[in-house]
Design a protein around this motif. Structure first.
Motif, PDB file in Angstrom:
ATOM      1  N   ALA A 187       0.815  -1.264  -0.029  1.00 35.62           N
ATOM      2  CA  ALA A 187      -0.024  -0.079  -0.010  1.00 35.62           C
ATOM      3  C   ALA A 187       0.791   1.322   0.108  1.00 35.62           C
ATOM      4  O   ALA A 187       0.532   2.267  -0.538  1.00 35.62           O
ATOM      5  CB  ALA A 187      -0.954  -0.017   1.199  1.00 35.62           C
ATOM      6  N   ASP A 188       1.995   1.314   0.776  1.00 35.83           N
ATOM      7  CA  ASP A 188       2.769   2.316   0.872  1.00 35.83           C
ATOM      8  C   ASP A 188       3.507   2.800  -0.482  1.00 35.83           C
ATOM      9  O   ASP A 188       3.649   3.963  -1.006  1.00 35.83           O
ATOM     10  CB  ASP A 188       3.941   2.130   1.740  1.00 35.83           C
ATOM     11  CG  ASP A 188       4.883   1.105   1.626  1.00 35.83           C
ATOM     12  OD1 ASP A 188       4.302   0.203   1.031  1.00 35.83           O
ATOM     13  OD2 ASP A 188       5.996   1.192   2.071  1.00 35.83           O
ATOM     14  N   VAL A 235       0.691   4.420  -2.753  1.00 37.16           N
ATOM     15  CA  VAL A 235       0.651   5.856  -2.157  1.00 37.16           C
ATOM     16  C   VAL A 235       1.767   6.507  -2.706  1.00 37.16           C
ATOM     17  O   VAL A 235       1.354   7.850  -3.082  1.00 37.16           O
ATOM     18  CB  VAL A 235       0.462   5.589  -0.786  1.00 37.16           C
ATOM     19  CG1 VAL A 235       0.556   7.235  -0.293  1.00 37.16           C
ATOM     20  CG2 VAL A 235      -0.795   5.065  -0.144  1.00 37.16           C
ATOM     21  N   ARG A 236       2.869   6.288  -2.734  1.00 34.63           N
ATOM     22  CA  ARG A 236       4.145   6.715  -3.094  1.00 34.63           C
ATOM     23  C   ARG A 236       3.830   7.126  -4.565  1.00 34.63           C
ATOM     24  O   ARG A 236       4.257   8.212  -5.237  1.00 34.63           O
ATOM     25  CB  ARG A 236       5.434   6.203  -2.755  1.00 34.63           C
ATOM     26  CG  ARG A 236       6.330   7.002  -2.186  1.00 34.63           C
ATOM     27  CD  ARG A 236       7.717   5.867  -1.996  1.00 34.63           C
ATOM     28  NE  ARG A 236       7.194   5.186  -1.232  1.00 34.63           N
ATOM     29  CZ  ARG A 236       8.058   3.893  -1.247  1.00 34.63           C
ATOM     30  NH1 ARG A 236       8.924   3.803  -1.795  1.00 34.63           N
ATOM     31  NH2 ARG A 236       7.593   2.901  -0.621  1.00 34.63           N
ATOM     32  N   ALA A 246       1.368   9.908  -5.314  1.00 33.06           N
ATOM     33  CA  ALA A 246       1.777  11.353  -4.419  1.00 33.06           C
ATOM     34  C   ALA A 246       1.678  12.510  -5.429  1.00 33.06           C
ATOM     35  O   ALA A 246       1.057  13.408  -5.238  1.00 33.06           O
ATOM     36  CB  ALA A 246       2.928  11.292  -3.768  1.00 33.06           C
ATOM     37  N   ALA A 292      -0.922   3.672 -10.636  1.00 29.41           N
ATOM     38  CA  ALA A 292      -1.435   2.957  -9.830  1.00 29.41           C
ATOM     39  C   ALA A 292      -0.834   1.435 -10.329  1.00 29.41           C
ATOM     40  O   ALA A 292      -0.633   0.481  -9.296  1.00 29.41           O
ATOM     41  CB  ALA A 292      -2.793   2.998  -9.786  1.00 29.41           C
TER      42      ALA A 292
END
Length: 151
Positions: free
Chosen positions: A19-20, A23-24, A27, A113
């Motif tokens: 998930a990180d 998200v990165r 961003a 994504a």
């Protein structure tokens, strides 16, 4: 039955994005959307139709000619308030630009994504075509029969 992809010493490890990581990757597109949304929110709140809120177009002030951006703030204000007919009247090219931005941004988010870069083909021919379109728009909106393109 034995699963080949199960965690065994001889099975290859395929990294799965956490998930990180996702998200990165999202961003920068999220930051761009936040900046654009903030700009549209400001223009939606501070009416460009009221004098004194924004500087006038220098080309229009000096020459009396409309540049391709003239009416863009009024167009954005109309879009924020859902008045698409007024937005097209104020600056039709800007409305096309808003829609094009939305499409490109959506493609960017989906590709980010999935861990794929956004690849825009900005060949010289396409850039010349965009320039020619802006030039024709500018010339037509400044001719007597192009009054319907005046902001």
């Amino acid at each position: 039955m034995h699963d080949v992809n199960a965690d065994s010493p001889d099975s290859p490890k395929v990294p799965r994005p956490g998930a990180d990581t996702v998200v990165r990757r999202l961003a920068v597109p999220a930051g761009v959307l936040a900046a654009v949304a903030g700009a549209f929110a400001y223009v939606g709140a501070v009416d460009p139709n009221e004098p004194g809120h924004y500087p006038a177009c220098p080309l229009l002030q000096v020459t009396g000619l409309y540049c391709p951006g003239c009416g863009g703030l009024r167009s954005a204000h109309a879009v924020v308030h859902g008045d698409f007919a007024a937005a097209l009247q104020d600056n039709a090219i800007a409305v096309v630009g808003y829609a094009l931005f939305a499409v490109v941004w959506t493609v960017w988010v989906v590709r980010a994504a999935r861990g794929r870069p956004l690849a825009l083909d900005l060949s010289p021919a396409r850039l010349w075509a965009v320039g020619a379109l802006l030039l024709v728009f500018t010339v037509v909106r400044n001719l007597p029969f192009g009054g319907w393109l005046h902001p």
